[in-house]
Design a protein around this motif. Structure first.
Motif, PDB file in Angstrom:
ATOM      1  N   ILE A  29     -50.192 -35.359  -7.957  1.00 15.35           N
ATOM      2  CA  ILE A  29     -50.478 -34.275  -8.914  1.00 15.35           C
ATOM      3  C   ILE A  29     -51.920 -34.598  -9.564  1.00 15.35           C
ATOM      4  N   ASP A  30     -52.489 -33.696  -9.812  1.00 19.98           N
ATOM      5  CA  ASP A  30     -53.665 -33.843 -10.700  1.00 19.98           C
ATOM      6  C   ASP A  30     -53.428 -33.562 -12.341  1.00 19.98           C
ATOM      7  N   GLY A  31     -52.566 -32.423 -12.233  1.00 14.44           N
ATOM      8  CA  GLY A  31     -52.164 -31.882 -13.447  1.00 14.44           C
ATOM      9  C   GLY A  31     -50.845 -31.418 -13.646  1.00 14.44           C
ATOM     10  N   ILE A  63     -56.434 -29.237  -2.439  1.00 15.65           N
ATOM     11  CA  ILE A  63     -56.310 -28.331  -3.264  1.00 15.65           C
ATOM     12  C   ILE A  63     -55.669 -29.240  -4.324  1.00 15.65           C
ATOM     13  N   SER A  64     -56.114 -29.030  -5.749  1.00 10.09           N
ATOM     14  CA  SER A  64     -55.674 -29.758  -6.908  1.00 10.09           C
ATOM     15  C   SER A  64     -54.165 -29.233  -7.161  1.00 10.09           C
ATOM     16  N   LEU A  65     -53.383 -30.008  -7.056  1.00 12.32           N
ATOM     17  CA  LEU A  65     -51.858 -29.918  -7.306  1.00 12.32           C
ATOM     18  C   LEU A  65     -51.362 -29.923  -8.671  1.00 12.32           C
ATOM     19  N   GLY A  66     -50.416 -29.295  -8.932  1.00 13.78           N
ATOM     20  CA  GLY A  66     -49.909 -29.482 -10.517  1.00 13.78           C
ATOM     21  C   GLY A  66     -48.164 -29.255 -10.489  1.00 13.78           C
ATOM     22  N   LEU A  67     -47.707 -29.505 -11.637  1.00 13.93           N
ATOM     23  CA  LEU A  67     -46.312 -29.481 -11.597  1.00 13.93           C
ATOM     24  C   LEU A  67     -45.947 -28.898 -12.990  1.00 13.93           C
ATOM     25  N   ARG A  68     -45.097 -27.910 -13.157  1.00 15.54           N
ATOM     26  CA  ARG A  68     -44.592 -27.217 -14.336  1.00 15.54           C
ATOM     27  C   ARG A  68     -43.757 -28.214 -14.954  1.00 15.54           C
ATOM     28  N   LEU A  69     -43.990 -28.704 -16.111  1.00 15.49           N
ATOM     29  CA  LEU A  69     -42.833 -29.388 -16.697  1.00 15.49           C
ATOM     30  C   LEU A  69     -42.212 -28.578 -17.879  1.00 15.49           C
ATOM     31  N   ASN A  70     -41.034 -29.148 -18.177  1.00 15.29           N
ATOM     32  CA  ASN A  70     -39.999 -28.177 -19.329  1.00 15.29           C
ATOM     33  C   ASN A  70     -39.911 -29.449 -20.336  1.00 15.29           C
ATOM     34  N   PRO A  71     -40.671 -29.450 -21.557  1.00 13.30           N
ATOM     35  CA  PRO A  71     -40.655 -30.468 -22.630  1.00 13.30           C
ATOM     36  C   PRO A  71     -39.477 -30.227 -23.502  1.00 13.30           C
ATOM     37  N   ILE A 111     -49.804 -24.958  -8.569  1.00 14.11           N
ATOM     38  CA  ILE A 111     -48.576 -25.695  -9.546  1.00 14.11           C
ATOM     39  C   ILE A 111     -47.365 -25.302  -9.194  1.00 14.11           C
ATOM     40  N   PHE A 112     -46.513 -26.093  -8.955  1.00 13.69           N
ATOM     41  CA  PHE A 112     -45.180 -26.373  -8.456  1.00 13.69           C
ATOM     42  C   PHE A 112     -44.345 -26.163  -9.550  1.00 13.69           C
ATOM     43  N   ASN A 113     -43.207 -25.414  -9.348  1.00 12.12           N
ATOM     44  CA  ASN A 113     -42.006 -25.316 -10.429  1.00 12.12           C
ATOM     45  C   ASN A 113     -41.063 -26.538 -10.323  1.00 12.12           C
ATOM     46  N   SER A 114     -40.954 -27.066  -9.128  1.00  9.28           N
ATOM     47  CA  SER A 114     -39.985 -28.123  -8.938  1.00  9.28           C
ATOM     48  C   SER A 114     -40.459 -29.450  -8.353  1.00  9.28           C
ATOM     49  N   LEU A 115     -39.627 -30.529  -8.473  1.00 16.72           N
ATOM     50  CA  LEU A 115     -40.164 -31.694  -7.602  1.00 16.72           C
ATOM     51  C   LEU A 115     -39.757 -31.317  -5.972  1.00 16.72           C
ATOM     52  N   SER A 116     -38.866 -30.662  -5.788  1.00 14.77           N
ATOM     53  CA  SER A 116     -38.408 -30.555  -4.539  1.00 14.77           C
ATOM     54  C   SER A 116     -39.633 -29.524  -3.906  1.00 14.77           C
ATOM     55  N   GLN A 117     -40.115 -28.543  -4.516  1.00 14.94           N
ATOM     56  CA  GLN A 117     -41.096 -27.790  -3.837  1.00 14.94           C
ATOM     57  C   GLN A 117     -42.460 -28.400  -3.670  1.00 14.94           C
ATOM     58  N   LEU A 118     -42.777 -29.337  -4.904  1.00 14.70           N
ATOM     59  CA  LEU A 118     -43.878 -30.209  -4.733  1.00 14.70           C
ATOM     60  C   LEU A 118     -43.753 -31.033  -3.158  1.00 14.70           C
TER      61      LEU A 118
END
Length: 379
Positions: free
Chosen positions: A157-159, A115-123, A98-105
């Motif tokens: 991303i998958d998640g 590998i299943s990739l994800g992104l941390r979101l800030n709601p 799971i990446f913290n930012s769009l730039s890291q992704l």
């Protein structure tokens, strides 16, 4: 078995109720739970915990490797930021990153194939009683806001992960968070395979309405056809572990002070950072304004302090029914979360051993610190 103080004692029997709740949630909502290693990494009890949990989630390369080597199951890798020389190794250990930012992704997505990739979101909504742990505060660096996203991100991303809670024991507050998440990210949720709601939800606290939680999680999972993950840390180990200490001295200055062979900054850092007094067996935590009232009731009041040179090495004010002497033993009773992972060698005082008690009541010493550990820590 005689063990020299200070030492942490992890009790599997005391941990079992939390493990059973985690299993119950999985059975009744479908939500999987992965242990947050940033909170608790004492792998001497991982063979017990992995019977109830689905794996681990990490905050760094080293935690990812520990989860892979010692816990098994699913291994979720997250970091606020990965370096180039870390990402290749992380991919050897994790089945989800799971990446913290769009730039890291964008930077690492081509290095993480298969590998299943994800992104941390800030709601923009969460729960924390402390500004220090408020993940959705203004200028937060943790996660991507809804207005920064486009639907194109689903190609990578998958998640997603929403980690926005800290010690939240209000299930209805959490349900409100879910409703806002659905409103803000409706266009994205239907395109995903999994959603993590992170940690910080105190669902193993006494009286927590677990069935209400299960119902809402299942509704979310069914509606969006996603696998839900929870990332309990403190919730998984709450009330499971004691810090056993010995009284080394008693100092008199208006109130008697018990000096014990441990320290707050060294062995219970969160109590110092968040300014709370840990629970102590056979005692009541009191406020300074209550001292005269407690004394008038015939109870004894002691200050309990550590032995480092820090003036504020202060566990708390406690009311007792007994008088103490040098050599007596005290037991702090809820010392699993964010203690052993943060212990340090300040002042060079003895590091507590780590022990565990199995379900049959047998005590095992898993680790004993030495001078050489202190010497080699800084080289």
């Amino acid at each position: 078995m005689t063990i020299s103080t200070p030492y942490y004692l992890i009790d599997q029997k005391r941990m079992l109720p939390a493990m059973q709740i985690i299993r119950y949630i999985r059975q009744n909502s479908g939500a999987k739970s992965v242990l947050a290693l940033k909170c608790f990494s004492s792998w001497c009890v991982f063979d017990f915990m992995n019977q109830y949990m689905d794996g681990t989630t990490s905050s760094s390369l080293y935690e990812a490797r520990l989860g892979f080597e010692k816990f098994g199951g699913e291994n979720h890798g997250y970091s606020v930021a990965y370096d180039d020389d870390e990402i290749k190794e992380v991919t050897q250990y994790c089945n989800k990153i799971i990446f913290n930012s769009l730039s890291q992704l964008s930077r690492f997505k081509h290095s993480t194939k298969d590998i299943s990739l994800g992104l941390r979101l800030n709601p923009g909504v969460g729960h924390s009683s402390y500004s220090l742990s408020d993940t959705v505060s203004r200028y937060s660096r943790l996660g991507v806001r809804a207005d920064q996203l486009s639907l194109d991100v689903v190609n990578d991303i998958d998640g997603v992960m929403f980690h926005v809670n800290c010690e939240n024991d209000d299930v209805f507050n959490f349900i409100e968070q879910i409703e806002l998440i659905e409103e803000k990210f409706y266009y994205l949720l239907g395109e995903l395979k999994w959603v993590s709601f992170g940690g910080g939800l105190a669902f193993t606290s006494e009286g927590f309405p677990v069935d209400d939680l299960c119902l809402r999680l299942k509704q979310f999972s069914d509606k969006h056809a996603v696998q839900i993950y929870l990332e309990p840390g403190e919730a998984a180990v709450k009330n499971s572990t004691s810090l056993i200490v010995k009284v080394l001295d008693i100092v008199e200055n208006e109130l008697p002070t018990l000096i014990v062979d441990a320290g707050v900054e060294t062995h219970a850092l969160d109590a110092l950072v968040y300014q709370f007094s840990p629970s102590l067996e056979g005692a009541e935590v009191i406020d300074e304004t209550d001292v005269n009232r407690v004394l008038s009731q015939g109870r004894l009041v002691y200050r309990v302090c550590g032995r480092t040179c820090l003036a504020g090495d202060f566990f708390g004010l406690y009311s007792f029914n007994k008088k103490f002497k040098v050599g007596d033993i005290l037991s702090f009773t809820d010392m699993a979360g964010y203690t052993m992972v943060k212990k340090n060698f300040f002042n060079g005082i003895k590091m507590p051993s780590i022990c565990y008690k199995d379900l049959d009541g047998n005590v095992h010493q898993a680790q004993e610190s030495s001078y050489e550990d202190f010497r080699d820590f800084l080289s």
